[in-house]
Design a protein around this motif. Structure first.
Motif: not given
Length: 268
Positions: A129, A132, A136, A141-142, A145
């Motif tokens: 996380r 990412l 992003l 992040p999801t 992802e």
């Protein structure tokens, strides 16, 4: 270049020169001499243990506590090291001390007990996380992802995300976010409502009350819902006060027995 002299890798200044102390520790019998040599050996290598402990500073644990944990790992390394295997003590001791420090963080610094597998998931999710988030544009992040980056399934990612909030608990005295009146988290917690217990008890005794004869039900109604005395009940029904008292006690005991049997799942 041919003929160039090869130099040995640089040693840390806190690493003592190799001595015969470990060979003597392996050969000495238990006693004061061995205990003193063991103590002196641990003290000589203690600066290295403190250096390793400093790698874990700023993770929420006092440095003095980390140094104590590292010292425990050093003692274990001194006791278990076998110089006959040809490996330098530093090579053996560093993984032992670092492993002790990591175990300390894993087993003793979590406010909520979390299984080791979930702790490992948390670490993978936390790193993914963080990485990412740098690509992003600032948004989080999801789960999909994170799963794509870590190779975890979405259920494991979700468990890791939940564990992110388990390392440190929030005090009940902590002020609520955006609270203008200074209210704290404890102010949002409900209190015990004893009326709920009364409601449960009333529902529990209903079957037993329905099974009583009509006269007994009337006596209980007059006594507990109309708040009539036993003398007035006896006068109303044309029986003695002693009889009323005995019937109330018998009925209450029977209703209580049936309610307890029902709660225990036993046939009445």
């Amino acid at each position: 270049m041919a003929g160039a002299r090869q130099t040995a890798p640089a040693r840390h200044r806190d690493v003592p020169p190799e001595t015969a102390a470990f060979h003597r520790l392996r050969t000495l019998p238990d006693g004061p001499e061995k205990d003193e040599l063991r103590r002196a050996t641990v003290c000589a290598w203690l600066p290295m243990a403190h250096r390793l402990a400093s790698r874990f500073r700023d993770r929420g644990e006092p440095l003095d506590d980390l140094r104590q944990v590292a010292a425990i790992g050093l003692v274990k390394a001194v006791d278990r090291y076998d110089p006959g295997r040809g490996k330098a003590f530093e090579t053996y001791a560093i993984p032992t001390v670092v492993g002790e420090l990591k175990r300390h963080f894993r087993d003793h610094t979590w406010d909520v007990h979390v299984p080791r597998r979930v702790q490992d998931l948390r670490n993978q999710v936390r790193v993914a996380r963080r990485d990412l988030g740098q690509t992003l544009g600032g948004r989080l992040p999801t789960e999909a992802e994170i799963a794509a980056v870590t190779g975890l399934c979405t259920e494991d990612v979700r468990a890791g995300l939940e564990a992110l909030d388990s390392y440190r608990t929030l005090s009940l005295d902590a002020e609520m976010p955006r609270a203008k009146d200074g209210s704290c988290l404890a102010d949002t917690l409900g209190l015990c409502d004893h009326a709920l217990d009364v409601a449960v008890d009333r529902e529990a005794v209903k079957p037993g009350l329905r099974s009583l004869p009509e006269r007994e039900r009337t006596i209980l109604y007059l006594r507990f819902f109309r708040d009539m005395t036993q003398d007035r009940i006896a006068e109303t029904l044309g029986i003695s006060q002693m009889h009323v008292s005995r019937l109330i006690a018998q009925c209450c005991e029977e209703v209580r027995r049936q309610a307890l049997q029902e709660a225990a799942g036993q046939p009445t």
